[in-house]
Design an enzyme around this catalytic site. Structure first.
Site, PDB file in Angstrom:
ATOM      1  N   HIS A  63       0.883  -1.178   0.000  1.00 17.02           N
ATOM      2  CA  HIS A  63       0.000   0.000   0.000  1.00 17.02           C
ATOM      3  C   HIS A  63       0.917   1.223   0.000  1.00 17.02           C
ATOM      4  CE1 HIS A  63      -3.554  -2.446   1.278  1.00 17.02           C
ATOM      5  NE2 HIS A  63      -2.592  -3.183   1.826  1.00 17.02           N
ATOM      6  N   PHE A  64       1.074   1.853  -1.147  1.00 21.35           N
ATOM      7  CA  PHE A  64       1.982   2.996  -1.258  1.00 21.35           C
ATOM      8  C   PHE A  64       1.249   4.339  -1.151  1.00 21.35           C
ATOM      9  CE2 PHE A  64       5.843   0.833  -3.537  1.00 21.35           C
ATOM     10  CZ  PHE A  64       6.124   0.135  -2.373  1.00 21.35           C
ATOM     11  N   ARG A  65      -0.075   4.292  -0.923  1.00 21.66           N
ATOM     12  CA  ARG A  65      -0.873   5.434  -0.448  1.00 21.66           C
ATOM     13  C   ARG A  65      -1.121   6.555  -1.456  1.00 21.66           C
ATOM     14  NH1 ARG A  65      -2.930   2.352   3.310  1.00 21.66           N
ATOM     15  NH2 ARG A  65      -1.719   2.110   5.221  1.00 21.66           N
ATOM     16  N   ASN A  95      -6.926   0.399  -2.339  1.00 16.72           N
ATOM     17  CA  ASN A  95      -7.632   1.221  -1.343  1.00 16.72           C
ATOM     18  C   ASN A  95      -6.913   2.541  -1.071  1.00 16.72           C
ATOM     19  OD1 ASN A  95      -5.693  -0.541  -0.188  1.00 16.72           O
ATOM     20  ND2 ASN A  95      -6.604  -0.362   1.838  1.00 16.72           N
ATOM     21  N   ASN A 284      -3.891  -5.659  10.149  1.00 13.28           N
ATOM     22  CA  ASN A 284      -5.045  -6.505   9.850  1.00 13.28           C
ATOM     23  C   ASN A 284      -4.657  -7.444   8.717  1.00 13.28           C
ATOM     24  OD1 ASN A 284      -6.454  -4.867  11.622  1.00 13.28           O
ATOM     25  ND2 ASN A 284      -7.474  -3.695  10.019  1.00 13.28           N
ATOM     26  N   ASP A 311       2.776  -6.674   2.825  1.00 14.03           N
ATOM     27  CA  ASP A 311       1.597  -5.869   3.189  1.00 14.03           C
ATOM     28  C   ASP A 311       2.052  -4.526   3.759  1.00 14.03           C
ATOM     29  OD1 ASP A 311      -1.032  -5.116   3.471  1.00 14.03           O
ATOM     30  OD2 ASP A 311      -1.394  -6.276   5.288  1.00 14.03           O
TER      31      ASP A 311
END
Length: 446
Positions: A63-65, A95, A284, A311
């Site tokens: 997840h590199f945002r 996401n 999570n 993750d």
């Protein structure tokens, strides 16, 4: 300089270690032999005597945002940390803000990466309860796959309509990657602990809220649906011993329709570490018991689990230092994942050949990535040189994540990544980034 000759390396590839040389011309590996002579005075020659030469790591879940959450991280900042950690290719999750749930937004992410990523890249298309038509437009040749959140996590892209789920599983031949946690179980557990503690729930309750039951219920249902529909299913970040028994090692990876991943943090920490690490190891699915960690290791080594990933999911220090109910789950890992696994190798928990299989070869096989993940003639020269006897300690000064922290701060590792090549370019060398070449979009042989 297009020619590079790596000499006297301990080359780790396809279950073997052999001393030899590798010649790179432009983007590609053009020769591998026990001894190669430099034929040009312009050739960059690197003497790798005593060091391991590995294929570049392929991280199938980050997840590199970017876009929308760039106060936490950017594709540029995190891909830079990734190559310093020996990760030369990544697959990023949908996401972000906006979520990558239309083809237009998905392509906008590819466009950002084409201008700023140090590593090779792909992105997953995000499935929702109401975007099946858009999902089916996904091009299998140049998109890694479909991501479904079967439990709400950061960004809340929960797919909870069972009829929609079955339709997605039945309608696409693309790899479907799933985050499996049962939402009803989690909500009931959370309500119980909120009643007992209020908002400031002790962090060690995280694996009781996001429990073994929540994980197993969801992953077993997903597997049942995949078997019913014939879907190609990949279950992300297993966190329990119980789930490992849902997977098989009776057939080769290339023939598996249902595969599994484990992440570095679930192989490293246990619930006993919440006392010292707190929200820094709040992920999570949750990090659980020592029995779970041992079970994950066993399944990894006997090939029920196919891939090791990170993750990687950074948040700012301020965000992470909030009370349990407000502190987001996730943490940064791409710079330190390979060093963690090399430490496990040093401690005789795993062979270097098995690390390469699970972090390099298998992601390439599983996603059918073209010409990456192996040290082979004609393949892209995504390569990592590792000095196996060079201790170093993680400090604030050498952390490259934009968020500026790591759950491994203060940890001493005994193997150091000295050189990283991406598409034949030396992009990282002993703490420096000498080449401004950008990564390439991954393509898939399907």
């Amino acid at each position: 300089m297009s020619l590079t000759l790596i000499k006297n390396a301990q080359i780790v590839n396809e279950g073997t270690i052999f001393e030899g040389d590798v010649l790179i011309d432009g983007n590609y590996i053009v020769d591998i032999d026990t001894s190669i002579s430099s034929k040009s005075s312009d050739t960059l020659v690197i003497d790798a005597e005593g060091n391991f030469l590995l294929p570049g790591v392929i991280d199938d879940q980050v997840h590199f945002r970017e876009p929308g959450l760039t106060h936490k991280a950017t594709i540029e900042s995190e891909s830079k940390a990734a190559i310093a950690g020996g990760i030369t290719s990544f697959i990023e999750m949908p996401n972000t803000k906006p979520q990558a749930t239309t083809q237009k937004i998905l392509e906008e992410k590819f466009e950002i990466a084409s201008k700023s990523s140090y590593a090779n890249y792909s992105f997953m298309f995000g499935g929702t309860n109401d975007n099946l038509e858009e999902l089916l437009k996904t091009n299998p040749k140049n998109v890694a796959g479909i991501k479904l959140f079967l439990g709400a996590s950061t960004g809340n892209m929960l797919v909870d309509n069972e009829a929609v789920l079955e339709k997605i599983f039945s309608s696409t031949k693309l790899l479907i990657a799933v985050h499996c946690e049962d939402e009803t179980t989690i909500k009931n557990n959370l309500a119980k602990y909120l009643e007992e503690y209020g908002e400031d729930i002790p962090m060690e309750m995280h694996p009781k809220i996001r429990s073994e039951e929540a994980c197993y219920l969801s992953s077993s249902k997903a597997i049942e649906l995949a078997k019913k529909t014939g879907a190609r299913l990949h279950v992300f970040h297993l966190s329990t011993e119980k789930e490992t028994h849902l997977f098989t090692n009776k057939i080769p990876l290339e023939k598996k329709q249902i595969t599994a991943e484990v992440c570095v943090h679930h192989l490293t920490f246990t619930d006993k570490d919440y006392a010292s690490k707190g929200s820094f190891i709040k992920w999570n699915p949750a990090i659980k018991t020592e029995n779970d960690r041992n079970g994950l290791w066993k399944a990894l080594l006997d090939d029920r689990i196919d891939v090791i990933a990170t993750d990687h999911a950074p948040h700012t220090l301020i965000e992470k230092q909030q009370v349990y109910t407000k502190a987001p789950s996730g943490g940064p890992l791409v710079q330190h994942a390979l060093p963690v696994m090399l430490k496990a190798y040093r401690n005789d928990k795993i062979s270097i050949e098995k690390i390469v299989e699970k972090m390099c070869h298998n992601p390439a096989k599983l996603f059918k990535i073209e010409k990456r993940g192996f040290i082979k003639k004609g393949y892209y020269a995504d390569l990592v040189l590792v000095d196996i006897s060079k201790p170093w300690t993680v400090t604030k000064d050498n952390i490259l994540y934009k968020c500026g922290w790591s759950p491994f701060e203060g940890t001493t590792f005994y193997s150091k990544i000295t050189h990283t090549f991406v598409n034949g370019n030396l992009v990282y060398h002993n703490g420096l980034f000498p080449h401004n070449s950008k990564g390439m979009r991954l393509t898939f042989n399907r």
